[in-house]
Design an enzyme around this catalytic site. Sequence first.
Site, PDB file in Angstrom:
ATOM      1  CD  GLU A   1       0.659   5.944  13.096  1.00  0.00           C
ATOM      2  OE1 GLU A   1       1.580   5.234  12.700  1.00  0.00           O
ATOM      3  OE2 GLU A   1       0.185   6.872  12.436  1.00  0.00           O
TER       4      GLU A   1
ATOM      5  CG  HIS B   1      -4.222   0.019   7.910  1.00  0.00           C
ATOM      6  ND1 HIS B   1      -3.735  -1.011   7.139  1.00  0.00           N
ATOM      7  CD2 HIS B   1      -3.204   0.903   8.023  1.00  0.00           C
ATOM      8  CE1 HIS B   1      -2.480  -0.753   6.808  1.00  0.00           C
ATOM      9  NE2 HIS B   1      -2.140   0.404   7.326  1.00  0.00           N
TER      10      HIS B   1
ATOM     11  CE  LYS C   1       1.708   9.604  10.380  1.00  0.00           C
ATOM     12  NZ  LYS C   1       2.268   8.361  10.936  1.00  0.00           N
TER      13      LYS C   1
ATOM     14  CE  LYS D   1      -0.056   1.921   4.412  1.00  0.00           C
ATOM     15  NZ  LYS D   1      -0.597   2.751   5.396  1.00  0.00           N
TER      16      LYS D   1
ATOM     17  CE  LYS E   1      -1.277  -4.852  13.416  1.00  0.00           C
ATOM     18  NZ  LYS E   1      -0.072  -4.916  14.248  1.00  0.00           N
TER      19      LYS E   1
ATOM     20  CG  ASP F   1      -4.708  -3.524   5.304  1.00  0.00           C
ATOM     21  OD1 ASP F   1      -4.091  -3.537   6.392  1.00  0.00           O
ATOM     22  OD2 ASP F   1      -5.555  -2.662   5.033  1.00  0.00           O
ATOM     23  CG  HIS F   2       0.685  -4.246   8.279  1.00  0.00           C
ATOM     24  ND1 HIS F   2       0.737  -3.054   7.632  1.00  0.00           N
ATOM     25  CD2 HIS F   2       0.691  -3.965   9.592  1.00  0.00           C
ATOM     26  CE1 HIS F   2       0.775  -2.080   8.520  1.00  0.00           C
ATOM     27  NE2 HIS F   2       0.745  -2.604   9.711  1.00  0.00           N
TER      28      HIS F   2
HETATM   29  P1  NAP Z   1      12.035   3.158   1.433  1.00  0.00           P
HETATM   30  O1  NAP Z   1      12.705   2.946   2.737  1.00  0.00           O
HETATM   31  O2  NAP Z   1      12.070   4.506   0.794  1.00  0.00           O
HETATM   32  O3  NAP Z   1      12.672   2.094   0.422  1.00  0.00           O
HETATM   33  C1  NAP Z   1      12.422   2.092  -0.956  1.00  0.00           C
HETATM   34  C2  NAP Z   1      13.186   0.940  -1.557  1.00  0.00           C
HETATM   35  O4  NAP Z   1      12.930   0.898  -2.954  1.00  0.00           O
HETATM   36  C3  NAP Z   1      14.688   1.077  -1.410  1.00  0.00           C
HETATM   37  O5  NAP Z   1      15.250  -0.222  -1.262  1.00  0.00           O
HETATM   38  C4  NAP Z   1      15.112   1.673  -2.744  1.00  0.00           C
HETATM   39  O6  NAP Z   1      16.483   1.406  -2.976  1.00  0.00           O
HETATM   40  C5  NAP Z   1      14.177   0.898  -3.657  1.00  0.00           C
HETATM   41  N1  NAP Z   1      13.953   1.519  -4.955  1.00  0.00           N
HETATM   42  C6  NAP Z   1      13.538   2.795  -5.202  1.00  0.00           C
HETATM   43  N2  NAP Z   1      13.465   3.004  -6.522  1.00  0.00           N
HETATM   44  C7  NAP Z   1      13.810   1.830  -7.113  1.00  0.00           C
HETATM   45  C8  NAP Z   1      13.917   1.407  -8.451  1.00  0.00           C
HETATM   46  N3  NAP Z   1      13.668   2.242  -9.483  1.00  0.00           N
HETATM   47  N4  NAP Z   1      14.279   0.130  -8.701  1.00  0.00           N
HETATM   48  C9  NAP Z   1      14.578  -0.734  -7.696  1.00  0.00           C
HETATM   49  N5  NAP Z   1      14.470  -0.383  -6.396  1.00  0.00           N
HETATM   50  C10 NAP Z   1      14.111   0.890  -6.122  1.00  0.00           C
HETATM   51  O7  NAP Z   1      10.518   2.736   1.467  1.00  0.00           O
HETATM   52  P2  NAP Z   1       9.817   1.695   2.471  1.00  0.00           P
HETATM   53  O8  NAP Z   1       9.471   2.406   3.711  1.00  0.00           O
HETATM   54  O9  NAP Z   1      10.632   0.461   2.538  1.00  0.00           O
HETATM   55  O10 NAP Z   1       8.432   1.425   1.722  1.00  0.00           O
HETATM   56  C11 NAP Z   1       8.347   0.636   0.564  1.00  0.00           C
HETATM   57  C12 NAP Z   1       6.879   0.541   0.152  1.00  0.00           C
HETATM   58  O11 NAP Z   1       6.148  -0.059   1.208  1.00  0.00           O
HETATM   59  C13 NAP Z   1       6.231   1.903  -0.103  1.00  0.00           C
HETATM   60  O12 NAP Z   1       5.260   1.736  -1.112  1.00  0.00           O
HETATM   61  C14 NAP Z   1       5.538   2.205   1.225  1.00  0.00           C
HETATM   62  O13 NAP Z   1       4.442   3.059   1.056  1.00  0.00           O
HETATM   63  C15 NAP Z   1       5.095   0.815   1.630  1.00  0.00           C
HETATM   64  N6  NAP Z   1       4.922   0.644   3.081  1.00  0.00           N
HETATM   65  C16 NAP Z   1       5.948   0.883   3.936  1.00  0.00           C
HETATM   66  C17 NAP Z   1       5.767   0.695   5.299  1.00  0.00           C
HETATM   67  C18 NAP Z   1       6.880   0.906   6.277  1.00  0.00           C
HETATM   68  O14 NAP Z   1       6.649   0.672   7.468  1.00  0.00           O
HETATM   69  N7  NAP Z   1       8.056   1.305   5.859  1.00  0.00           N
HETATM   70  C19 NAP Z   1       4.522   0.281   5.785  1.00  0.00           C
HETATM   71  C20 NAP Z   1       3.496   0.027   4.876  1.00  0.00           C
HETATM   72  C21 NAP Z   1       3.710   0.222   3.523  1.00  0.00           C
HETATM   73  P3  NAP Z   1      17.350   2.283  -4.016  1.00  0.00           P
HETATM   74  O15 NAP Z   1      17.038   3.721  -3.757  1.00  0.00           O
HETATM   75  O16 NAP Z   1      18.758   1.896  -3.726  1.00  0.00           O
HETATM   76  O17 NAP Z   1      16.929   1.851  -5.370  1.00  0.00           O
END
Ligand code: NAP
Length: 494
Positions: free
Chosen positions: A221, A245, A345, A153, A187, A182-183
Amino acid sequence: MQDTKVSASALQEFDLIFFGGTGDLAMRKLLPALYNRFRDSQHTQGWRIIGVARQDLSREQYLNLVSENCRQFIPGGDFDERAWTAFTAHLEYLRLDGTQPEGYAELARRLQNSNDRVRVFYLSTAASLFAQICTNLAANQLVTPQTRVVLEKPLGRDRASSYEINEAVAKIFEERQIYRIDHYLGKETVQNLIALRFGNAIFEPLWRRSNVQDVQITLSETVGVEGRGDYYDRYGALRDMVQNHLLQLLCILAMEPPSSIDPDAVRDEKLKVLRALRPITLDCIKAKTVRGQYRAGAIDGAAVRGYLEEADIPPDSHTETFVAIKAELDNWRWSGVPFYLRTGKRMQERMAEIVVNFRPVPHAILPTSASEGNRLVIRLQPDEEVRLYLMVKVPGAEMKVRPVDLNLDFKQEFKTRQWDAYERLLMDVILGKLTLFMRRDELDAAWRWIDPIRDGWDALGEPPKSYAAGTWGPTASNTLITRDGNTWREDGYQ
Ligand code: NAP
């Protein structure tokens, strides 16, 4: 101590490819979840994880990065050095820009001898990359009948953009291959809500308008935007939390008993709930919704700044960090029962909980509190628990009653580590179980209800109501519910 291995289904051999393999989600949730399942011997051999990102890393550097990061997110007691080393032996890294065709040949080379294995592409990147990644996968013949794709998401910012993403993915993958995650649905307590409703006949006759006064779902949160200001300001709480969620929890709570636990049986019932949501139109938007934005305040005694002072937030932003909504379902079971949805938040407490308030006795013959009804509280975080409040007599000469809870203490009863939501969901993807994932029509129905709220706020043109960080949101959130003669749980008995 019960053995978690006993209940875990054995897995087929698989290759799991994480796009976004260096990202926050992979480090905090996905890799620790896979490590835990490995440690519990659910997947033992014939599997591989390939982390994909653009960063130039050798395999050794990637393993160091993973080890450094993941350790912090695996509780000390669960971390076993030998198991970790054995786990990381299955990890690889591939430098690849998912949006460019170059580099896929190398991915194809690595996967060339495993076309008959389960193959999972987990897209843990911005959703704007999904279409291009899927196209590149198909162009390189990487999508086999055993392939699944997991979509994180948020899938779009509104119905139109969500349609576009889903349409692009659907050109490459069949619906049975698409896992929209949707994590919250992974749960343990959400599973327990299903078990409670459909494993116990006593609840079914109570689970309806004649016995339920109101339902409250709160996801609060204490954190602010945490370095994700740029993302958050474009989405806000309605899109970030309510659309997925909160509505998913509402569906599980309100759906009719499905004929089986099969994916489509469950998802058909959830879809009916989403379609029964009464639209919130401009004429009632002020009465049924509250949007807020936090200003400076204090969380656990420590001063915190306001939303507009956070990094990457425009000083005149109207993005909401809090939403409360009175939702209503137009169907036989729930007609007239308000479902209060609330998320924010920088709130007073971090929690996720569902409260079902039952109607009080029709004629009170006992003094004090007897006018209060029973209450079922399903808590998803910080601790997972289910409490049923019943009225009991206070010991002593007088006939006084007050609510006391029957607490289902899962930790005490089962004495086993609870699985993280991502452990269950990742295993379900590999096992091909779609029940806990959103179908495309569900997502569309959710956006169909959300978009007019957003449009209504835009048409009103009013700024969000301010609330101090460390509180339960703007005072209008209390008015929303007290107007109906109800109160948020924290203002009633605990
Ligand atoms: P993040 O920390 O910004 O990580 C993004 C990842 O994507 C990095 O590994 C980045 O590495 C890679 N990336 C970006 N552009 C790329 C490309 N063109 N090709 C290949 N890899 C690429 O984001 P995140 O927090 O992990 O979130 C990832 C997704 O999960 C998002 O859609 C976010 O909305 C969703 N999400 C996250 C969370 C959370 O808790 N973090 C919770 C729910 C949903 P490089 O820049 O080295 O390519």
